[in-house]
Motif scaffolding. Structure first.
Motif, short mmCIF file in Angstrom:
data_model
loop_
_atom_site.label_atom_id
_atom_site.label_comp_id
_atom_site.label_asym_id
_atom_site.label_seq_id
_atom_site.Cartn_x
_atom_site.Cartn_y
_atom_site.Cartn_z
N TYR A 195 55.47 18.80 22.37
CA TYR A 195 56.55 18.23 21.56
C TYR A 195 56.78 19.08 20.31
O TYR A 195 57.92 19.39 19.95
CB TYR A 195 56.20 16.80 21.19
CG TYR A 195 57.15 16.16 20.22
CD1 TYR A 195 58.45 15.82 20.60
CD2 TYR A 195 56.76 15.89 18.91
CE1 TYR A 195 59.33 15.23 19.71
CE2 TYR A 195 57.63 15.30 18.01
CZ TYR A 195 58.92 14.97 18.42
OH TYR A 195 59.78 14.40 17.53
N ARG A 196 55.71 19.48 19.64
CA ARG A 196 55.85 20.29 18.41
C ARG A 196 56.52 21.63 18.67
O ARG A 196 57.32 22.11 17.87
CB ARG A 196 54.46 20.53 17.79
CG ARG A 196 53.85 19.32 17.13
CD ARG A 196 52.59 19.72 16.39
NE ARG A 196 51.95 18.60 15.73
CZ ARG A 196 50.90 18.72 14.94
NH1 ARG A 196 50.36 19.92 14.73
NH2 ARG A 196 50.38 17.66 14.36
N PHE A 197 56.19 22.26 19.79
CA PHE A 197 56.79 23.54 20.13
C PHE A 197 58.15 23.39 20.80
O PHE A 197 58.77 24.38 21.20
CB PHE A 197 55.86 24.35 21.06
CG PHE A 197 54.73 25.03 20.35
CD1 PHE A 197 54.95 26.16 19.58
CD2 PHE A 197 53.44 24.53 20.45
CE1 PHE A 197 53.90 26.79 18.93
CE2 PHE A 197 52.38 25.15 19.81
CZ PHE A 197 52.60 26.29 19.04
N ALA A 198 58.62 22.15 20.94
CA ALA A 198 59.94 21.85 21.52
C ALA A 198 60.05 22.36 22.95
O ALA A 198 61.15 22.65 23.42
CB ALA A 198 61.06 22.42 20.65
N LEU A 199 58.92 22.48 23.65
CA LEU A 199 58.98 22.97 25.03
C LEU A 199 59.68 21.95 25.93
O LEU A 199 60.34 22.33 26.90
CB LEU A 199 57.58 23.25 25.57
CG LEU A 199 57.53 23.89 26.96
CD1 LEU A 199 58.22 25.25 26.95
CD2 LEU A 199 56.09 24.04 27.44
#
Length: 415
Positions: A195-199
């Motif tokens: 989620y943090r890396f927007a994958l």
């Protein structure tokens, strides 16, 4: 359009091995026997550049055969896991030269098939949170995660550039998304980092390997009702999940799941997990795996013992075939509330409106009164899935009252 269970059902197969190339027609035929319409296949890229599967002729044949059988391929990438230390430059187990070989193998494959075979569903890397990228003790390193996340984004960008209509899945993550101990993997941590890396923004579906294990509970499929979901805060768009591996190892020892099972145990649990994942609205449900023997010398999971022309089913394979022979063409409708969390009663329906009931218990509950068909109908719940026809026709004495007498004033009914 509602997807039926057979449309969702898939399995995993090693297409890069020699038997996979030589026997692909038999592989497709075996998939047909099990009502499998989705085939999960890694493209293995040898980091030294020695992989014979880099020859496009092999993959052409595989994809053409699967297409003729109506089987949708799901392709992702992996390479040799041959050492246990991480290269300080690449933050992976491969050095910079090997990484370039891997990247070239990926782009060659994408160039060949992103347009030629638009039916392919595209993943990126296999089990980067396990041992598919680094040794397990370094899997939580920020720079390691950042590198394989960047590779994932690059893979999807390259495919989408060539085919904007392509379907994309995330990396195949080891274990269930909300579990914390499978092979010492804290998957809640990796859900957060995706989620943090927007994958999640780059893919259509989120892909996991929801094996159950003794470290997270009873090692039964019903544990996935808690472990098999991505926490809502890390999946705000509520993208559907795909299971590309799960199973129950046979053959003795403890294995990665903390134990192994008998053939009989593995068969009943496999069927239950297929139905649990369907109930949880998984987009695709791929059991592990199509072929392999029941011992640790080769593969302790397979539905068939080999890829030969004889249908040499394992007990797990026979159980899957029996389930799908009964539920092919049917889709999940609802789970009935029987006031007991151990009891599962799932309604399935086909296009014609026919209904079936798949039912079982996690604790061998025995005979239970249920409200199906006739009032207080008794069903014998065991830990094996049973399937019966389910009729919703009204009972005539309740809805069509018997005629008492006809008269010139009209018809009277007996109350």
């Amino acid at each position: 359009m509602v997807e039926t269970l057979d449309t969702k059902l898939g399995t995993m197969f090693w297409a890069y091995t020699s038997p996979g190339v030589d026997d692909i027609e038999e592989v497709a035929r075996k998939c047909d026997k099990l009502h499998v319409h989705f085939l999960d296949m890694p493209h293995h890229i040898d980091c030294w550049g020695n992989n014979p599967m880099n020859n496009h002729e092999h993959w052409d044949r595989i994809f053409d055969t699967l297409k003729a059988h109506g089987i949708v391929p799901h392709v992702y990438f992996q390479s040799n896991n041959y050492r246990t230390f991480t290269d300080p430059e690449t933050h992976a187990i491969w050095d910079s030269k090997q990484m370039q070989t891997i990247r070239q193998g990926i782009i060659d494959f994408i160039n060949r098939y992103a347009i030629r075979n638009p039916e392919i569903w595209w993943g990126d890397w296999n089990e980067p949170n396990g041992s598919g990228w680094v040794d397990s003790k370094e899997r939580y390193d920020y720079y390691v995660i950042q590198v394989w996340e960047q590779l994932s984004k690059w893979i999807h960008d390259e495919i989408r550039y060539r085919n904007p209509e392509s379907i994309h899945t995330s990396a195949n993550y080891l274990g269930a998304p909300n579990s914390s101990h499978f092979d010492n993997v804290n998957n809640t941590f990796f859900s957060e980092y995706q989620y943090r890396f927007a994958l999640y923004d780059d893919v259509d579906y989120l892909t996991w390997h929801p094996y159950v294990d003794t470290y997270n509970g009873e090692a039964i499929p019903e544990e996935l009702l808690k472990q098999g979901i991505v926490p809502a805060e890390y999946n705000p768009l509520q993208k559907q999940l795909i299971a590309t591996e799960f199973g129950f190892a046979r053959g003795g020892g403890t294995g990665l799941q903390g134990r192994t099972w008998t053939d009989d145990e593995a068969a009943k649990l496999m069927i239950r997990e297929i139905l649990i994942l369907d109930m949880m609205n998984y987009k695709r449900i791929c059991f592990f795996c199509l072929t392999g023997s029941g011992n640790w010398d080769s593969n302790p999971y397979g539905a068939f013992n080999d890829t030969g022309k004889t249908d040499n089913y394992t007990q797990v394979g026979l159980a899957i075939k029996d389930l799908m022979d009964q539920l092919a063409g049917y889709h999940f409708v609802q789970r009935y509330d029987l006031d007991d969390e151990h009891l599962f009663a799932l309604q399935y329906q086909n296009e014609a409106g026919d209904n079936k009931l798949a039912y079982w218990s996690t604790n061998s509950a025995g005979t239970v009164e249920t409200p199906f068909r006739d009032e207080n109908q008794e069903l014998n719940f065991t830990d094996y899935v049973q399937i019966t026809d389910l009729s919703f026709e009204p009972i005539k004495c309740e809805f069509f009252l018997p005629i008492e007498a006809d008269s010139s004033l009209g018809t009277r009914v007996k109350l």
